[in-house]
Scaffold this motif. Structure first.
Motif, PDB file in Angstrom:
ATOM      1  N   THR A 252      36.972  66.353  45.607  1.00  0.00           N
ATOM      2  CA  THR A 252      36.456  65.385  46.575  1.00  0.00           C
ATOM      3  C   THR A 252      35.095  64.854  46.124  1.00  0.00           C
ATOM      4  O   THR A 252      34.967  63.708  45.707  1.00  0.00           O
ATOM      5  CB  THR A 252      36.357  66.017  47.975  1.00  0.00           C
ATOM      6  OG1 THR A 252      35.618  67.254  47.897  1.00  0.00           O
ATOM      7  CG2 THR A 252      37.741  66.320  48.522  1.00  0.00           C
ATOM      8  N   GLU A 253      34.078  65.696  46.144  1.00  0.00           N
ATOM      9  CA  GLU A 253      32.719  65.214  45.907  1.00  0.00           C
ATOM     10  C   GLU A 253      32.426  64.906  44.434  1.00  0.00           C
ATOM     11  O   GLU A 253      31.471  64.193  44.131  1.00  0.00           O
ATOM     12  CB  GLU A 253      31.701  66.209  46.465  1.00  0.00           C
ATOM     13  CG  GLU A 253      31.833  66.394  47.974  1.00  0.00           C
ATOM     14  CD  GLU A 253      30.592  66.968  48.614  1.00  0.00           C
ATOM     15  OE1 GLU A 253      29.484  66.551  48.245  1.00  0.00           O
ATOM     16  OE2 GLU A 253      30.743  67.821  49.503  1.00  0.00           O
ATOM     17  N   LYS A 400      49.373  63.434  58.733  1.00  0.00           N
ATOM     18  CA  LYS A 400      48.557  62.351  58.153  1.00  0.00           C
ATOM     19  C   LYS A 400      48.188  61.268  59.172  1.00  0.00           C
ATOM     20  O   LYS A 400      48.157  60.086  58.853  1.00  0.00           O
ATOM     21  CB  LYS A 400      49.275  61.727  56.949  1.00  0.00           C
ATOM     22  CG  LYS A 400      49.479  62.669  55.782  1.00  0.00           C
ATOM     23  CD  LYS A 400      49.952  61.956  54.541  1.00  0.00           C
ATOM     24  CE  LYS A 400      51.392  61.542  54.604  1.00  0.00           C
ATOM     25  NZ  LYS A 400      52.315  62.661  54.471  1.00  0.00           N
ATOM     26  N   CYS A 405      40.409  62.516  59.640  1.00  0.00           N
ATOM     27  CA  CYS A 405      40.802  63.045  58.338  1.00  0.00           C
ATOM     28  C   CYS A 405      40.913  61.921  57.310  1.00  0.00           C
ATOM     29  O   CYS A 405      41.358  60.817  57.629  1.00  0.00           O
ATOM     30  CB  CYS A 405      42.137  63.774  58.460  1.00  0.00           C
ATOM     31  SG  CYS A 405      42.535  64.754  57.018  1.00  0.00           S
ATOM     32  N   ASP A 406      40.515  62.201  56.065  1.00  0.00           N
ATOM     33  CA  ASP A 406      40.653  61.247  54.972  1.00  0.00           C
ATOM     34  C   ASP A 406      42.038  61.397  54.357  1.00  0.00           C
ATOM     35  O   ASP A 406      42.265  62.243  53.493  1.00  0.00           O
ATOM     36  CB  ASP A 406      39.564  61.487  53.930  1.00  0.00           C
ATOM     37  CG  ASP A 406      39.570  60.425  52.833  1.00  0.00           C
ATOM     38  OD1 ASP A 406      40.509  59.609  52.787  1.00  0.00           O
ATOM     39  OD2 ASP A 406      38.629  60.413  52.020  1.00  0.00           O
ATOM     40  N   THR A 407      42.961  60.572  54.810  1.00  0.00           N
ATOM     41  CA  THR A 407      44.356  60.714  54.381  1.00  0.00           C
ATOM     42  C   THR A 407      44.593  60.196  52.968  1.00  0.00           C
ATOM     43  O   THR A 407      45.716  60.260  52.476  1.00  0.00           O
ATOM     44  CB  THR A 407      45.291  59.983  55.360  1.00  0.00           C
ATOM     45  OG1 THR A 407      44.901  58.603  55.426  1.00  0.00           O
ATOM     46  CG2 THR A 407      45.229  60.607  56.740  1.00  0.00           C
ATOM     47  N   GLU A 408      43.546  59.678  52.312  1.00  0.00           N
ATOM     48  CA  GLU A 408      43.700  59.250  50.923  1.00  0.00           C
ATOM     49  C   GLU A 408      43.461  60.392  49.940  1.00  0.00           C
ATOM     50  O   GLU A 408      43.754  60.257  48.755  1.00  0.00           O
ATOM     51  CB  GLU A 408      42.727  58.103  50.622  1.00  0.00           C
ATOM     52  CG  GLU A 408      43.084  56.810  51.345  1.00  0.00           C
ATOM     53  CD  GLU A 408      44.519  56.370  51.055  1.00  0.00           C
ATOM     54  OE1 GLU A 408      44.873  56.258  49.870  1.00  0.00           O
ATOM     55  OE2 GLU A 408      45.273  56.171  52.022  1.00  0.00           O
ATOM     56  N   LEU A 409      42.924  61.503  50.420  1.00  0.00           N
ATOM     57  CA  LEU A 409      42.741  62.652  49.537  1.00  0.00           C
ATOM     58  C   LEU A 409      44.100  63.214  49.132  1.00  0.00           C
ATOM     59  O   LEU A 409      45.021  63.315  49.937  1.00  0.00           O
ATOM     60  CB  LEU A 409      41.922  63.734  50.241  1.00  0.00           C
ATOM     61  CG  LEU A 409      40.471  63.372  50.550  1.00  0.00           C
ATOM     62  CD1 LEU A 409      39.828  64.467  51.384  1.00  0.00           C
ATOM     63  CD2 LEU A 409      39.679  63.135  49.279  1.00  0.00           C
ATOM     64  N   LYS A 413      47.486  63.628  51.437  1.00  0.00           N
ATOM     65  CA  LYS A 413      48.565  62.645  51.426  1.00  0.00           C
ATOM     66  C   LYS A 413      49.805  63.120  50.661  1.00  0.00           C
ATOM     67  O   LYS A 413      50.909  62.657  50.935  1.00  0.00           O
ATOM     68  CB  LYS A 413      48.080  61.321  50.845  1.00  0.00           C
ATOM     69  CG  LYS A 413      47.791  61.329  49.353  1.00  0.00           C
ATOM     70  CD  LYS A 413      47.327  59.946  48.881  1.00  0.00           C
ATOM     71  CE  LYS A 413      47.045  59.933  47.387  1.00  0.00           C
ATOM     72  NZ  LYS A 413      46.573  58.604  46.931  1.00  0.00           N
TER      73      LYS A 413
END
Length: 475
Positions: A252-253, A400, A405-409, A413
């Protein structure tokens, strides 16, 4: 090939964080001589032992004598720690033993406060009554550990925490310098962790040969420890070590990393599930230097970060492999695609690994984990104050749809269900070896269909399983 999969400090202390054991199980399934180690619990037990606290207090006294407390209350609290050194030392090993399930009668000694050192957190648990019921002794023992963490942080090492280290400077880090500094100059790492690493790696280095060092960083508070482990591995093994960094924080980061500084410590950054990255790296190490890499960052020979083998729909945030006109400045990073056929092969292999590879926790020091009680909340108690075998029913999220929530991670996904028979086989082996029969499923969201299917499986006659995630599920 030899491999060591390491969970650096610090994560929760009640059970193994599963990532290193998933990697270890996959490597062993491929015929590699692999082992997993949890340096988080090993370092915590060393610091909070009597032997460790003797070193803490010996270093704290001159350090505190050289500076003034910011206010009277802080000065009073610090003086109380120093006055109670004997009590802390006398109770240290008993508290650790009690929190790891030894000597249940120690609860009664804690309950009446006999010889108990008093810090701010301990006083809060005891309250006005000055005593507690024996069944609440775990909370009091935890408060002793947390009081000592506060003392170490104030007196010696501002980055230190019982379940994190230098977390603040790792969040969204664009400059790698502060992380390197924390890993080298932090008192706990300098006095405890790096010597521990030198001893352990020195024994392995004596055997000779190439070694794969896999470091997992699920949270920002593990990054400084991972860097320390990487540097000590390089010092011990030299160029025989191939050092990999992966995990949730990396995926992620550090997903769009352009700064090459981190590669002074590691050779590769591995993203998402990690199995595809590992397979492509191992292919290169076996002698095929032209093997395309998969979901991996590394340094090109000219010192520029290369992002290799990411999906075509991934936002690149990196320059193409061709830097353009000769007069253009060099790119900060390059994107190198993986040929479609190879990417499809590695994706299929990764899917098989996600579904079918589950840890048996071979070699995990399960008897040494601490049953920390860090909240009166019943759900937090369920998570933390008992050891669990940690698994997942699926990779990613079947739902999702949560707004937060970041559903592109990728790990959200890309939903892939687990092979339940393979999971049960691994859990049976782990239960037989450890005596633990409780499972904590770490899914982003547990698919109801798989939960029901798992509940219908029949375990060995001497094994019963419990489920825990979010809301308690009783089957």
């Amino acid at each position: 090939m030899r491999a060591i999969c390491i969970q650096p400090p610090f994560v929760q202390l009640n059970a193994p964080y599963p990532a290193a054991w998933y990697l270890d199980a996959w490597l062993r399934s491929r015929g590699h001589d692999s082992r997993a180690e949890d340096h988080s619990i090993a370092l915590a037990r060393e610091v909070f032992s009597r032997r460790g606290l003797e070193r803490v207090f010996a270093a704290a006294r001159p350090a505190l004598a050289s500076r003034r407390a910011p206010d009277r209350e802080t000065a009073r609290r610090i003086e109380a720690y120093l006055d109670q050194e004997g009590r802390y030392l006398a109770m240290a090993d008993g508290v650790l033993g009690f929190l790891s399930g030894e000597d249940p009668a120690f609860a009664y000694r804690l309950a009446v406060g006999a010889g108990l050192p008093m810090g701010m957190r301990t006083e809060a648990v005891l309250g006005d009554e000055g005593g507690i019921a024996p069944q609440d002794a775990g909370a009091l023992a935890t408060a002793v550990i947390n009081d000592l963490s506060d003392f170490i942080s104030y007196a010696l090492d501002p980055g230190f925490g019982a379940v994190r280290y230098a977390e603040r400077i790792a969040h969204g880090a664009e400059d790698f310098g502060p992380i390197l500094e924390a890993s080298r100059s932090g008192w706990v790492f300098r006095e405890f962790y790096r010597p521990m690493l030198r001893e352990a790696f020195g024994r392995l280095a004596a055997d000779g040969g190439r070694i794969l060092v896999c470091l997992t960083v699920p949270f920002p508070g593990c990054l400084a420890g991972a860097v320390a482990a990487a540097e000590e591995a390089r010092a011990a093994f030299g160029q025989d070590a191939v050092i990999l960094l992966g995990g949730g924080y990396v995926s992620t980061e550090l997903r769009f990393l352009k700064d090459p500084a981190i590669f002074s410590a590691v050779d590769y950054l591995c993203y998402d599930a990690g199995y595809g990255s590992l397979e492509s790296i191992l292919a290169r190490l076996s002698g095929d230097a032209d093997t395309p890499l998969y979901r991996t960052r590394h340094l090109d020979p000219d010192g520029i970060v290369a992002a290799s083998g990411f999906p075509p729909d991934e936002p690149r945030q990196a320059a193409p492999a061709d830097p353009g006109r000769p007069e253009d400045p060099p790119p900060l990073a390059r994107f190198r695609p993986c040929p479609p056929e190879e990417a499809a092969r590695l994706e299929a292999a990764e899917r098989r690994a996600i579904a079918g590879i589950h840890p048996d926790y071979l070699g995990a020091p399960l008897a040494g984990y601490l049953r920390i009680v860090d909240s009166p909340n019943p759900m937090h108690r369920l998570w933390n104050d008992t050891p669990w075998l940690k698994y997942r029913l699926s990779y990613g999220c079947y739902w999702k749809r949560c707004a937060f929530c970041d559903t592109e991670l990728d790990y959200i996904k890309r939903h892939l269900p687990t092979d339940l028979d393979a999971l049960m086989e691994a859990a049976d082996r782990a239960a037989a070896g450890s005596g633990l029969h409780g499972i904590h499923f770490t899914d982003e969201a547990m698919p109801p269909r798989l939960v029901k299917a798992f509940g219908g499986l029949k375990a060995n006659d001497d094994v019963s399983f419990q489920l825990e995630q979010g809301d308690l599920l009783s089957l």
